[in-house]
Scaffold this motif. Sequence first.
Motif, short mmCIF file in Angstrom:
data_model
loop_
_atom_site.label_atom_id
_atom_site.label_comp_id
_atom_site.label_asym_id
_atom_site.label_seq_id
_atom_site.Cartn_x
_atom_site.Cartn_y
_atom_site.Cartn_z
N PHE A 14 -92.92 -59.47 6.22
CA PHE A 14 -91.40 -59.84 6.39
C PHE A 14 -90.96 -60.47 5.19
O PHE A 14 -91.49 -61.38 4.30
N SER A 15 -89.45 -60.15 4.48
CA SER A 15 -89.18 -60.67 3.38
C SER A 15 -88.80 -62.34 3.49
O SER A 15 -88.96 -62.76 4.75
N SER A 16 -88.32 -63.06 2.63
CA SER A 16 -88.16 -64.46 2.64
C SER A 16 -86.98 -64.76 3.60
O SER A 16 -86.73 -65.95 4.14
N SER A 17 -86.15 -63.77 3.96
CA SER A 17 -84.90 -63.86 4.88
C SER A 17 -85.14 -63.18 6.16
O SER A 17 -84.18 -63.25 7.00
N GLY A 18 -86.37 -62.64 6.25
CA GLY A 18 -86.83 -62.20 7.76
C GLY A 18 -86.48 -60.64 7.97
O GLY A 18 -86.63 -60.21 9.00
N GLU A 19 -86.53 -59.97 6.68
CA GLU A 19 -86.31 -58.44 6.89
C GLU A 19 -87.73 -57.82 7.04
O GLU A 19 -88.76 -58.20 5.88
N LYS A 20 -88.05 -56.94 7.66
CA LYS A 20 -89.26 -56.25 7.85
C LYS A 20 -89.45 -55.34 6.35
O LYS A 20 -88.64 -54.78 5.92
N ILE A 21 -90.56 -55.65 5.99
CA ILE A 21 -91.13 -54.73 4.78
C ILE A 21 -91.85 -53.64 4.99
O ILE A 21 -92.87 -53.83 5.77
N LEU A 71 -87.25 -72.37 -0.98
CA LEU A 71 -88.48 -72.00 -0.31
C LEU A 71 -89.87 -72.53 -0.56
O LEU A 71 -90.66 -73.26 -0.14
N ARG A 72 -90.18 -72.31 -1.89
CA ARG A 72 -91.33 -72.68 -2.60
C ARG A 72 -91.49 -74.31 -2.69
O ARG A 72 -92.59 -74.64 -2.16
N TYR A 73 -90.47 -74.90 -2.77
CA TYR A 73 -90.55 -76.37 -2.72
C TYR A 73 -91.02 -76.99 -1.54
O TYR A 73 -91.92 -77.78 -1.16
N HIS A 74 -90.26 -76.34 -0.34
CA HIS A 74 -90.71 -76.72 0.78
C HIS A 74 -92.16 -76.35 1.45
O HIS A 74 -92.84 -77.11 1.91
N VAL A 110 -79.44 -72.47 -11.96
CA VAL A 110 -80.11 -71.25 -11.70
C VAL A 110 -79.33 -70.30 -10.86
O VAL A 110 -78.29 -70.63 -10.42
N SER A 111 -79.70 -69.18 -11.01
CA SER A 111 -79.02 -68.06 -10.07
C SER A 111 -79.21 -68.51 -8.58
O SER A 111 -79.85 -68.99 -8.22
N GLU A 112 -78.20 -67.70 -7.86
CA GLU A 112 -78.31 -68.11 -6.26
C GLU A 112 -79.74 -67.25 -5.65
O GLU A 112 -80.35 -67.96 -4.86
N GLU A 113 -80.19 -66.50 -6.38
CA GLU A 113 -81.47 -65.60 -6.11
C GLU A 113 -82.61 -66.68 -6.28
O GLU A 113 -83.44 -66.61 -5.54
N LYS A 135 -71.99 -68.36 3.24
CA LYS A 135 -73.27 -68.79 3.38
C LYS A 135 -74.06 -67.89 2.26
O LYS A 135 -73.97 -66.69 2.16
N ARG A 136 -74.51 -68.53 1.52
CA ARG A 136 -75.39 -68.02 0.33
C ARG A 136 -76.73 -67.53 0.91
O ARG A 136 -77.04 -67.55 1.92
N GLY A 137 -77.05 -66.65 0.21
CA GLY A 137 -78.52 -65.97 0.43
C GLY A 137 -79.43 -67.13 1.07
O GLY A 137 -80.25 -66.57 1.94
N ALA A 138 -79.46 -68.26 0.44
CA ALA A 138 -80.41 -69.26 0.57
C ALA A 138 -80.40 -69.59 2.10
O ALA A 138 -81.25 -70.32 2.81
N TYR A 139 -79.09 -69.51 2.70
CA TYR A 139 -79.00 -70.24 4.05
C TYR A 139 -79.68 -69.49 5.00
O TYR A 139 -80.46 -70.17 6.06
N GLU A 140 -79.86 -67.98 5.02
CA GLU A 140 -80.80 -67.25 5.74
C GLU A 140 -82.20 -67.46 5.45
O GLU A 140 -83.05 -67.60 6.33
N VAL A 141 -82.61 -67.70 4.08
CA VAL A 141 -83.68 -67.99 3.81
C VAL A 141 -84.18 -69.44 4.64
O VAL A 141 -85.58 -69.36 5.00
N TYR A 142 -83.50 -70.34 4.48
CA TYR A 142 -83.82 -71.55 5.06
C TYR A 142 -83.97 -71.48 6.71
O TYR A 142 -84.88 -72.13 7.10
N ARG A 143 -82.94 -70.62 7.31
CA ARG A 143 -82.96 -70.53 8.62
C ARG A 143 -84.23 -69.97 9.00
O ARG A 143 -84.89 -70.32 10.02
N TYR A 144 -84.83 -68.88 8.25
CA TYR A 144 -86.05 -68.11 8.65
C TYR A 144 -87.25 -68.94 8.60
O TYR A 144 -88.07 -68.87 9.30
N MET A 145 -87.27 -69.85 7.45
CA MET A 145 -88.14 -70.60 7.14
C MET A 145 -88.37 -71.67 8.29
O MET A 145 -89.52 -71.85 8.77
N VAL A 146 -87.43 -72.41 8.87
CA VAL A 146 -87.46 -73.27 9.88
C VAL A 146 -87.94 -72.59 11.29
O VAL A 146 -88.82 -73.10 11.85
#
Length: 417
Positions: free
Chosen positions: A393-400, A296-299, A286-289, A332-343
């Motif tokens: 906020f987005s999955s990486s923690g950016e204000k929407i 994130l959805r699996y977690h 799959v793509s990095e996105e 660091k892929r985009g998923a890195y920040e997604v994981y960090r914000y999730m935790v």
Amino acid sequence: MKQPYIWDNYSDQPYPLKDKTYKKEMRKSQFGSLLKTFFVALVVLPISLILTPFVKRKQIDSSDFFCIGIDFEREPEATLEMVEELGVERVLVRFKLWEMEKLPLLKEFLLLCHGKKITLKILQDREHVEDEALLQRDLETVFSTLGEVVDIFEIGSTINRAKWGFFSVDEYSHFYKVAYDLKTSKYPNIKLIGSGVIDFEYHFTAHTLFNFCDYRYDGVSSLLYVDRRGAPENMQMGFTLLDKISLLTTMVWLSPKSAHELHITETNWPISGTAPYAPTSEYECVSEELYAAYMLRYHLLAFASQQVDSLSWHQLIAAGYGLVDNREGLRKRGAYEVYRYMVATLKNAEFLRLDIKRGHHILQCLLGNDELLQIHWSLQPKSIKNEDIFRPFSSSGEKIEGEFLEIGAEPIYIFIE
């Protein structure tokens, strides 16, 4: 690891066995065990399926739920820094029994994981499966060296794939019993989990949990990959990821062989364009996105089950499937920040409920400051009004910002006072 087994350093797994004659002969020698697997599953799986609705959820400790797989030899200093940055309280480390000379290096690394709970996945080779004396000697060395450092020892891995060294559940049961006997006789304080069945092949798991062998698990481990089905919500044989977790939990609950703990010790998605580092063909990649969204959805789904004690993402640094690409430096892929914000957001959260309606998922949690959190994602794109009480906020923690919120494959966080 000796021929005909060969380790693939690109994808961190053994190559498929090319000696088909050897493979056929070994399977034939284990026909009795394979027959037992069939009959045990024939009884256990239907009963478990019937009783699945009656197994109650637990109250999962969210701070202990998130676990990241790391390699103690791959960029160790950077790894330790990123583990701190990600904020996880638990890490999983692999150790190969055919590399016993690296045990001092492993211990040195683990001692640097200050305050982290450590799961050590002990990987087998055919020599240790066949030679009980060798296995006992090396496991005793591991336990005596790391017993005070490691929180959980996972004994063996991927037991239902011949390239990993096991040809039957009976072979694994004898392997695990060596570890269990050492625990009962010399190391009563260590915690052992098994059996490390990969994918949705619960007939093997059933056999490891229902047999006449004299051993017991302190918890059950599963390598519950769903990557070949695409999105984590996709079905396999009529089972979603939540269904698979519930069925597995029921077997653990019914088994006299295990404490009521379930640890998913490996899962990921392979990333497109990373061959030969990807562990599967390009078709499954799959793509990095999408990798970040699926992760994130699996977690979120596993956490919502309230039946998984810990979930280990495989892994931090890996070109073909990791949060960090190490082919040219460390990216660091985009998923890195997604994981960090999730935790950061969920590790002190209390699960409330998961609502699913026409593919629109809403996970609700209570945060430590009595703030309500909703996490939305949808299999079909849709919009909802951005209410005044929302802080999205987005999955990486950016204000929407905006009058409407677009709900799609990428989950968004909505904080509500």
